[in-house]
Design a protein around this motif. Structure first.
Motif, PDB file in Angstrom:
ATOM      1  N   THR A 199       0.837  -1.203   0.000  1.00 10.01           N
ATOM      2  CA  THR A 199       0.000   0.000   0.000  1.00 10.01           C
ATOM      3  C   THR A 199       0.871   1.251   0.000  1.00 10.01           C
ATOM      4  OG1 THR A 199      -1.741  -1.183   1.181  1.00 10.01           O
ATOM      5  CG2 THR A 199      -1.835   1.220   1.256  1.00 10.01           C
ATOM      6  N   ALA A 200       1.923   1.251   0.817  1.00  6.03           N
ATOM      7  CA  ALA A 200       2.813   2.415   0.871  1.00  6.03           C
ATOM      8  C   ALA A 200       3.504   2.638  -0.470  1.00  6.03           C
ATOM      9  CB  ALA A 200       3.852   2.232   1.978  1.00  6.03           C
ATOM     10  N   ARG A 201       3.935   1.575  -1.128  1.00  5.88           N
ATOM     11  CA  ARG A 201       4.567   1.706  -2.450  1.00  5.88           C
ATOM     12  C   ARG A 201       3.580   2.259  -3.474  1.00  5.88           C
ATOM     13  NH1 ARG A 201       7.899  -3.971  -2.445  1.00  5.88           N
ATOM     14  NH2 ARG A 201       9.661  -3.211  -1.204  1.00  5.88           N
ATOM     15  N   ARG A 202       2.355   1.729  -3.449  1.00  2.00           N
ATOM     16  CA  ARG A 202       1.326   2.187  -4.380  1.00  2.00           C
ATOM     17  C   ARG A 202       1.036   3.674  -4.152  1.00  2.00           C
ATOM     18  NH1 ARG A 202      -2.083  -1.755  -3.741  1.00  2.00           N
ATOM     19  NH2 ARG A 202      -3.182  -0.818  -2.002  1.00  2.00           N
ATOM     20  N   GLU A 203       0.910   4.063  -2.882  1.00  2.00           N
ATOM     21  CA  GLU A 203       0.650   5.466  -2.559  1.00  2.00           C
ATOM     22  C   GLU A 203       1.823   6.344  -2.996  1.00  2.00           C
ATOM     23  OE1 GLU A 203      -2.168   6.777  -1.296  1.00  2.00           O
ATOM     24  OE2 GLU A 203      -3.098   4.795  -1.275  1.00  2.00           O
ATOM     25  N   ALA A 204       3.056   5.832  -2.836  1.00  2.00           N
ATOM     26  CA  ALA A 204       4.238   6.607  -3.249  1.00  2.00           C
ATOM     27  C   ALA A 204       4.250   6.788  -4.759  1.00  2.00           C
ATOM     28  CB  ALA A 204       5.514   5.909  -2.779  1.00  2.00           C
ATOM     29  N   ARG A 205       3.922   5.728  -5.524  1.00  2.00           N
ATOM     30  CA  ARG A 205       3.866   5.839  -6.986  1.00  2.00           C
ATOM     31  C   ARG A 205       2.813   6.854  -7.413  1.00  2.00           C
ATOM     32  NH1 ARG A 205       4.456   0.119  -6.847  1.00  2.00           N
ATOM     33  NH2 ARG A 205       2.222  -0.123  -7.161  1.00  2.00           N
ATOM     34  N   ILE A 206       1.676   6.818  -6.746  1.00  2.00           N
ATOM     35  CA  ILE A 206       0.602   7.767  -7.064  1.00  2.00           C
ATOM     36  C   ILE A 206       1.066   9.188  -6.757  1.00  2.00           C
ATOM     37  CG2 ILE A 206      -1.713   8.555  -6.383  1.00  2.00           C
ATOM     38  CD1 ILE A 206      -2.419   5.567  -5.991  1.00  2.00           C
ATOM     39  N   ALA A 207       1.748   9.346  -5.632  1.00  2.00           N
ATOM     40  CA  ALA A 207       2.229  10.679  -5.257  1.00  2.00           C
ATOM     41  C   ALA A 207       3.275  11.181  -6.240  1.00  2.00           C
ATOM     42  CB  ALA A 207       2.802  10.643  -3.844  1.00  2.00           C
ATOM     43  N   SER A 249       1.481  12.172  -9.397  1.00  2.00           N
ATOM     44  CA  SER A 249       0.756  13.427  -9.181  1.00  2.00           C
ATOM     45  C   SER A 249       1.713  14.603  -9.194  1.00  2.00           C
ATOM     46  CB  SER A 249       0.005  13.388  -7.853  1.00  2.00           C
ATOM     47  OG  SER A 249      -0.982  12.407  -7.888  1.00  2.00           O
TER      48      SER A 249
END
Length: 181
Positions: A161-169, A172
């Motif tokens: 989840t943290a990796r996915r959120e980092a990729r999204i960030a 963005s």
């Protein structure tokens, strides 16, 4: 607790309750046989705690009281696993003191004591099984392994989840840099 477990625990504990009660009432009948063992144990007890009793009859009564109480706990299913371990611990000195077949010259007495030692080994095996019995519930080893596996999977999910959120960030942020203005 299943009826078989209840019955087996009551049957296994019966010898300890009955003999413990008899020994509690009349420790003198065992004092002569127990004296060699208590004489060897007394210095260790004094060293462990100076006020601990070391008289033979007192130690017999103490062992008997432990056998009666642990036997009743095993029979009723209250703290049955620790009670089985305690009974196993009390069985060792009783066997050594009460049935020293290695000291017998008379073949009949030697044979009788060997049979009692084998009987006590059987009781010890039953007590060890009772101590290990979880009553159909998962044991501590399984629960620990299960909890570790659950924690590991939770941690892996959190990392994903943290990796996915980092990729999204990151996406963005790069999109925001490309926008004019």
């Amino acid at each position: 607790m299943t009826p078989v477990r209840s019955l087996a625990r009551a049957m296994l504990s019966g010898i300890f309750v009955v003999s413990g009660y008899r020994n509690l009432r009349d420790p003198g009948r065992l004092a002569v046989a127990a004296k060699p063992v208590t004489d060897k144990v007394a210095p260790v007890l004094k060293k462990a705690h100076p006020s601990f009793p070391t008289e033979t009859e007192t130690l017999i009564r103490l062992n008997a009281a432990v056998q009666v109480s642990a036997g009743l706990m095993l029979a009723t299913g209250r703290f049955s696993r620790p009670a089985a371990l305690v009974l196993a611990g009390t069985l060792v000195p009783v066997t050594i003191a009460g049935h020293p077949f290695w000291n017998n010259d008379d073949p009949i007495a030697k044979n009788n004591n060997q049979i009692h030692v084998l009987k006590n080994l059987g009781l010890l095996g039953g007590l060890l099984l009772a101590a290990a019995d979880t009553g159909g519930k998962p044991g501590l080893r399984w629960r620990t392994g299960h909890r570790i596996g659950h924690s590991r999977r939770s941690m892996q999910r959190a990392v994903r989840t943290a990796r996915r959120e980092a990729r999204i960030a990151v996406r963005s942020a790069s999109t925001a840099r490309r926008l004019p203005g």
